[in-house]
Write a protein that holds these residues in place. Structure first.
Motif, PDB file in Angstrom:
ATOM      1  N   TRP A  38       5.251 -23.817   6.319  1.00  0.00           N
ATOM      2  CA  TRP A  38       4.943 -24.936   7.125  1.00  0.00           C
ATOM      3  C   TRP A  38       5.629 -25.358   8.236  1.00  0.00           C
ATOM      4  O   TRP A  38       5.105 -25.419   9.275  1.00  0.00           O
ATOM      5  N   SER A  39       6.734 -25.018   8.171  1.00  0.00           N
ATOM      6  CA  SER A  39       7.738 -25.250   9.233  1.00  0.00           C
ATOM      7  C   SER A  39       7.274 -24.125  10.389  1.00  0.00           C
ATOM      8  O   SER A  39       7.402 -24.258  11.612  1.00  0.00           O
ATOM      9  N   ALA A  40       7.104 -22.874  10.017  1.00  0.00           N
ATOM     10  CA  ALA A  40       6.821 -21.732  11.138  1.00  0.00           C
ATOM     11  C   ALA A  40       5.354 -22.140  11.736  1.00  0.00           C
ATOM     12  O   ALA A  40       5.568 -22.132  12.874  1.00  0.00           O
ATOM     13  N   LEU A  41       4.611 -22.583  11.003  1.00  0.00           N
ATOM     14  CA  LEU A  41       3.225 -23.192  11.785  1.00  0.00           C
ATOM     15  C   LEU A  41       3.390 -24.203  12.576  1.00  0.00           C
ATOM     16  O   LEU A  41       2.957 -24.167  13.631  1.00  0.00           O
TER      17      LEU A  41
ATOM     18  N   ILE B 214      -2.652 -19.013  16.633  1.00  0.00           N
ATOM     19  CA  ILE B 214      -2.227 -20.109  15.515  1.00  0.00           C
ATOM     20  C   ILE B 214      -3.465 -20.090  14.684  1.00  0.00           C
ATOM     21  O   ILE B 214      -3.209 -20.307  13.313  1.00  0.00           O
ATOM     22  N   THR B 215      -4.634 -19.867  14.859  1.00  0.00           N
ATOM     23  CA  THR B 215      -5.798 -19.718  13.948  1.00  0.00           C
ATOM     24  C   THR B 215      -5.684 -18.787  13.001  1.00  0.00           C
ATOM     25  O   THR B 215      -5.861 -18.937  11.673  1.00  0.00           O
ATOM     26  N   GLU B 216      -5.215 -17.670  13.430  1.00  0.00           N
ATOM     27  CA  GLU B 216      -5.077 -16.356  12.697  1.00  0.00           C
ATOM     28  C   GLU B 216      -3.761 -16.764  11.527  1.00  0.00           C
ATOM     29  O   GLU B 216      -3.832 -16.529  10.335  1.00  0.00           O
ATOM     30  N   ALA B 217      -2.819 -17.588  12.179  1.00  0.00           N
ATOM     31  CA  ALA B 217      -1.632 -17.770  11.260  1.00  0.00           C
ATOM     32  C   ALA B 217      -1.869 -18.694  10.281  1.00  0.00           C
ATOM     33  O   ALA B 217      -1.747 -18.492   9.128  1.00  0.00           O
ATOM     34  N   GLU B 218      -3.023 -19.856  10.635  1.00  0.00           N
ATOM     35  CA  GLU B 218      -3.408 -20.608   9.630  1.00  0.00           C
ATOM     36  C   GLU B 218      -4.360 -20.169   8.459  1.00  0.00           C
ATOM     37  O   GLU B 218      -4.492 -20.361   7.427  1.00  0.00           O
ATOM     38  N   LYS B 219      -5.182 -19.063   9.107  1.00  0.00           N
ATOM     39  CA  LYS B 219      -5.834 -17.971   7.944  1.00  0.00           C
ATOM     40  C   LYS B 219      -4.834 -17.356   6.851  1.00  0.00           C
ATOM     41  O   LYS B 219      -5.139 -16.959   5.589  1.00  0.00           O
ATOM     42  N   VAL B 220      -3.743 -16.959   7.557  1.00  0.00           N
ATOM     43  CA  VAL B 220      -2.581 -16.181   6.758  1.00  0.00           C
ATOM     44  C   VAL B 220      -2.432 -17.188   5.612  1.00  0.00           C
ATOM     45  O   VAL B 220      -2.118 -16.796   4.260  1.00  0.00           O
ATOM     46  N   ILE B 221      -2.218 -18.492   5.912  1.00  0.00           N
ATOM     47  CA  ILE B 221      -1.751 -19.330   5.051  1.00  0.00           C
ATOM     48  C   ILE B 221      -2.721 -19.711   3.938  1.00  0.00           C
ATOM     49  O   ILE B 221      -2.461 -19.774   2.751  1.00  0.00           O
ATOM     50  N   ARG B 222      -3.817 -19.629   4.084  1.00  0.00           N
ATOM     51  CA  ARG B 222      -4.972 -20.089   3.344  1.00  0.00           C
ATOM     52  C   ARG B 222      -5.340 -18.743   2.368  1.00  0.00           C
ATOM     53  O   ARG B 222      -5.989 -19.184   1.334  1.00  0.00           O
ATOM     54  N   SER B 223      -5.109 -17.694   2.876  1.00  0.00           N
ATOM     55  CA  SER B 223      -5.107 -16.511   2.053  1.00  0.00           C
ATOM     56  C   SER B 223      -4.107 -16.055   1.102  1.00  0.00           C
ATOM     57  O   SER B 223      -4.011 -15.233   0.209  1.00  0.00           O
TER      58      SER B 223
ATOM     59  N   GLU C 273       0.724  -1.298  -0.022  1.00  0.00           N
ATOM     60  CA  GLU C 273       0.035   0.012  -0.137  1.00  0.00           C
ATOM     61  C   GLU C 273       0.979   1.303   0.140  1.00  0.00           C
ATOM     62  O   GLU C 273       0.532   2.447  -0.675  1.00  0.00           O
ATOM     63  N   VAL C 274       2.101   1.316   0.821  1.00  0.00           N
ATOM     64  CA  VAL C 274       2.573   2.639   0.780  1.00  0.00           C
ATOM     65  C   VAL C 274       3.968   2.405   0.042  1.00  0.00           C
ATOM     66  O   VAL C 274       4.350   3.601  -0.605  1.00  0.00           O
ATOM     67  N   TYR C 275       4.620   1.211   0.078  1.00  0.00           N
ATOM     68  CA  TYR C 275       6.026   1.149  -0.525  1.00  0.00           C
ATOM     69  C   TYR C 275       6.101   0.358  -2.147  1.00  0.00           C
ATOM     70  O   TYR C 275       7.145   0.425  -2.853  1.00  0.00           O
ATOM     71  N   GLY C 276       4.681  -0.138  -2.324  1.00  0.00           N
ATOM     72  CA  GLY C 276       4.573  -0.705  -3.582  1.00  0.00           C
ATOM     73  C   GLY C 276       5.576  -2.146  -3.814  1.00  0.00           C
ATOM     74  O   GLY C 276       5.969  -2.653  -4.999  1.00  0.00           O
ATOM     75  N   THR C 277       6.000  -2.944  -2.372  1.00  0.00           N
ATOM     76  CA  THR C 277       6.613  -4.213  -2.634  1.00  0.00           C
ATOM     77  C   THR C 277       5.467  -5.263  -2.447  1.00  0.00           C
ATOM     78  O   THR C 277       4.886  -5.058  -1.244  1.00  0.00           O
ATOM     79  N   ALA C 278       5.179  -6.100  -3.450  1.00  0.00           N
ATOM     80  CA  ALA C 278       4.446  -7.174  -3.205  1.00  0.00           C
ATOM     81  C   ALA C 278       4.898  -8.112  -2.150  1.00  0.00           C
ATOM     82  O   ALA C 278       6.137  -8.726  -2.461  1.00  0.00           O
ATOM     83  N   PRO C 279       4.198  -8.628  -1.237  1.00  0.00           N
ATOM     84  CA  PRO C 279       4.792  -9.587  -0.121  1.00  0.00           C
ATOM     85  C   PRO C 279       4.978 -11.022  -0.948  1.00  0.00           C
ATOM     86  O   PRO C 279       4.322 -11.445  -2.057  1.00  0.00           O
ATOM     87  N   GLN C 280       6.014 -11.593  -0.730  1.00  0.00           N
ATOM     88  CA  GLN C 280       6.579 -13.085  -1.118  1.00  0.00           C
ATOM     89  C   GLN C 280       6.439 -13.754  -0.118  1.00  0.00           C
ATOM     90  O   GLN C 280       5.870 -13.792   0.990  1.00  0.00           O
ATOM     91  N   LEU C 281       6.860 -15.235  -0.421  1.00  0.00           N
ATOM     92  CA  LEU C 281       6.842 -16.273   0.223  1.00  0.00           C
ATOM     93  C   LEU C 281       7.542 -15.827   1.870  1.00  0.00           C
ATOM     94  O   LEU C 281       7.012 -16.434   2.816  1.00  0.00           O
ATOM     95  N   SER C 282       8.752 -15.345   1.845  1.00  0.00           N
ATOM     96  CA  SER C 282       9.477 -15.071   2.776  1.00  0.00           C
ATOM     97  C   SER C 282       8.573 -14.050   3.825  1.00  0.00           C
ATOM     98  O   SER C 282       8.489 -14.375   4.890  1.00  0.00           O
ATOM     99  N   HIS C 283       7.720 -13.212   3.447  1.00  0.00           N
ATOM    100  CA  HIS C 283       7.035 -12.305   4.174  1.00  0.00           C
ATOM    101  C   HIS C 283       6.053 -13.073   4.808  1.00  0.00           C
ATOM    102  O   HIS C 283       5.680 -12.902   5.947  1.00  0.00           O
ATOM    103  N   PHE C 284       5.325 -13.760   4.121  1.00  0.00           N
ATOM    104  CA  PHE C 284       4.017 -14.680   4.335  1.00  0.00           C
ATOM    105  C   PHE C 284       4.669 -15.504   5.635  1.00  0.00           C
ATOM    106  O   PHE C 284       4.123 -15.812   6.826  1.00  0.00           O
ATOM    107  N   ALA C 285       5.825 -16.182   5.540  1.00  0.00           N
ATOM    108  CA  ALA C 285       6.535 -17.061   6.324  1.00  0.00           C
ATOM    109  C   ALA C 285       6.583 -16.378   7.814  1.00  0.00           C
ATOM    110  O   ALA C 285       6.404 -16.932   8.766  1.00  0.00           O
ATOM    111  N   CYS C 286       7.150 -15.007   7.879  1.00  0.00           N
ATOM    112  CA  CYS C 286       7.502 -14.246   8.859  1.00  0.00           C
ATOM    113  C   CYS C 286       6.194 -13.940   9.512  1.00  0.00           C
ATOM    114  O   CYS C 286       5.880 -13.968  10.619  1.00  0.00           O
TER     115      CYS C 286
END
Length: 486
Positions: A285-288, A266-275, A242-255
């Motif tokens: 998956w290792s992070a979860l 953990i439920t919210e973490a699962e929702k992030v994975i599904r989205s 939204e601000v910096y124009g950098t699209a989230p990548q796999l590494s950002h979702f893992a974080c």
């Protein structure tokens, strides 16, 4: 070209070998590298300095055996210049840092002056070592050579110092730089993340005068994750595009998964994975799974472990963490089934190793320390230390023991973890030193060893720094820099 009978010269070879270094398919690239090497031998084309150096670089970048690279370096027919020495040092820098430093000393003995590329390469080796004394030595040579204003070298120094546990030196280098590029900012942010200094990292980010990139946000999200700053991390994640124009990548979702999971959401973490707009990789998956182990969430752990096994069938992490979760809940039968399955698929667990730097030698310890020549003396010293710690309130964390055995035997399992043995060995060999004890561990430090280190730092009145797989833990006066959140 060769099939059509067209000859080749030195320039042709250098161009082809250079192209092999930029490919992503290592196996294919290595095969072509072998073919070219064989062609050179078959046609009697001499291994002059330039061609041999290009071959060393190609083999090294394609992750061939470093000793094979050295053989090629040793057999080159031309004079070994600073470029060829830098190439062979690079081959060893991350795989065998001690050997890389030995080669660097040989270069100096040959009367060859290192250039900025050489220093940058040897600093990569320093980053893989325990003590910052090697980085200090190289830093002094950088200054003597007149390269202290080189931005690339300053960036390498920030990285090397931070990886050796010397955040203050990283800050000193960064603050002395006359011109900071994006790599400089990212390097210091990664240093703060590695040392759990999330609030400082966020403040430094607010001072950035260059456009951040994907690596910037990985460092910041990692820092927030290790410090439990979930709301701040979520705001950063939302601002990326939204601000910096950098699209989230796999590494950002893992974080994000790691950050939410560590906090028990953990439920919210699962929702992030599904989205996620892309398929989750093994890191996600290792992070979860790690979060499920921390908070004893069996259902999602089973899903994460299954996904992890699908993506990386030879990775022991899914089996080991699942077994830990069952043991934590007292389900030793299920834990045994997981271990049996792991054995059936011939998946081997990475052994827990710890390293401690005493004098000019790095000593390695495995759990149990059965093969160390000073085993009996270490055991005796450890037994005495444990007795004193128990008087201070130390209680072994036996709930993570792997088997349904008597409490006394569980405690014995915990007593001989590799980092405990490394610490005791350091105390035996630096009793009058009073300096910082630095230990490096190849896997995550366990809860029991974390408690042990905290109490020991208070008892011996010395700082103990442990670098595990994820971050630094600085133990002093009974406290840890992670604030027991890791």
């Amino acid at each position: 070209m060769h099939i059509n009978g067209i000859g080749f010269d030195r320039v042709t070879l250098l161009s082809v070998l250079s192209s092999l270094c930029s490919g992503s398919n290592f196996d294919l690239g290595l095969g072509y590298c072998f073919l070219i090497h064989c062609l050179l031998i078959k046609t009697g084309f001499g291994l002059g300095t330039e061609v041999a150096t290009a071959l060393v670089n190609a083999y090294s970048n394609l992750e061939a055996d470093a000793d094979d690279c050295y053989k090629l370096f040793y057999e080159m027919s031309g004079t070994r210049d600073v470029v060829s020495w830098t190439a062979i040092i690079r081959a060893y820098a991350e795989r065998n840092p001690q050997e890389a430093l030995f080669l660097f000393r040989q270069l100096l003995q040959q009367g060859i002056a290192p250039d900025p590329h050489t220093f940058s390469t040897v600093l990569k080796a320093c980053a893989g070592l325990l003590s910052h004394k090697h980085s200090l030595s190289i830093h002094s040579q950088v200054i003597k050579s007149g390269f202290e204003d080189d931005t690339v070298l300053s960036n390498a120094l920030i990285h090397a110092y931070s990886r050796c546990g010397s955040l203050a030196f990283s800050e000193q280098v960064f603050n002395s730089m006359s011109c900071c590029d994006l790599v400089s900012w990212n390097s210091i942010l990664k240093a703060y993340a590695l040392h759990g200094q999330a609030e400082t990292a966020l403040w430094v980010f607010s001072q950035m005068d260059v456009q951040p990139d994907a690596s910037t946000f990985v460092a910041l999200l990692s820092a927030c994750s290790h410090a439990g700053l979930v709301d701040e991390g979520a705001r950063l994640f939302d601002s990326m595009f939204e601000v910096y124009g950098t699209a989230p990548q796999l590494s950002h979702f893992a974080c994000m998964v790691d950050m939410l999971g560590r906090d028990g959401r953990i439920t919210e973490a699962e929702k992030v994975i599904r989205s996620m707009p892309m398929e989750p990789d093994s890191v996600v998956w290792s992070a979860l799974l790690g979060a499920c182990r921390k908070h004893n969430e069996t259902r999602l752990a089973q899903l994460a472990a299954e996904k992890l096994r699908e993506l990386e069938p030879d990775n022991s992490l899914g089996y080991v963490l699942m077994s830990n979760i069952y043991c934590l809940g007292g389900s030793f039968k299920e834990a045994g089934h997981v271990r049996k399955e792991m054995k059936g698929f011939r998946v081997r667990k990475e052994p827990g190793l710890s390293f401690v730097d005493i004098g000019n030698w790095v000593h390695e310890f495995a759990s149990g320390g059965r093969f160390h020549p000073q085993k009996e003396a270490i055991y005796a010293k450890l037994e005495g230390l444990l007795g004193r710690l128990k008087e201070m309130g130390y209680v072994p964390e036996t709930n993570m023991a792997m088997y349904d055995i008597e409490e006394e035997n569980k405690e014995e399992q915990l007593y001989y973890h590799s980092e405990k043995l490394a610490l005791v060995f350091a105390l035996m060999n630096s009793a009058n030193d009073g300096g910082v004890i630095r230990i490096m561990k190849n896997i995550r430090i366990c809860v029991d060893c974390h408690n042990f280190m905290k109490l020991t730092s208070s008892l011996i009145r010395r700082e103990v720094i442990v670098r595990d797989l994820n971050r630094f833990h600085c133990f002093q006066d009974g406290l840890c820099s992670c604030n027991d959140y890791w």
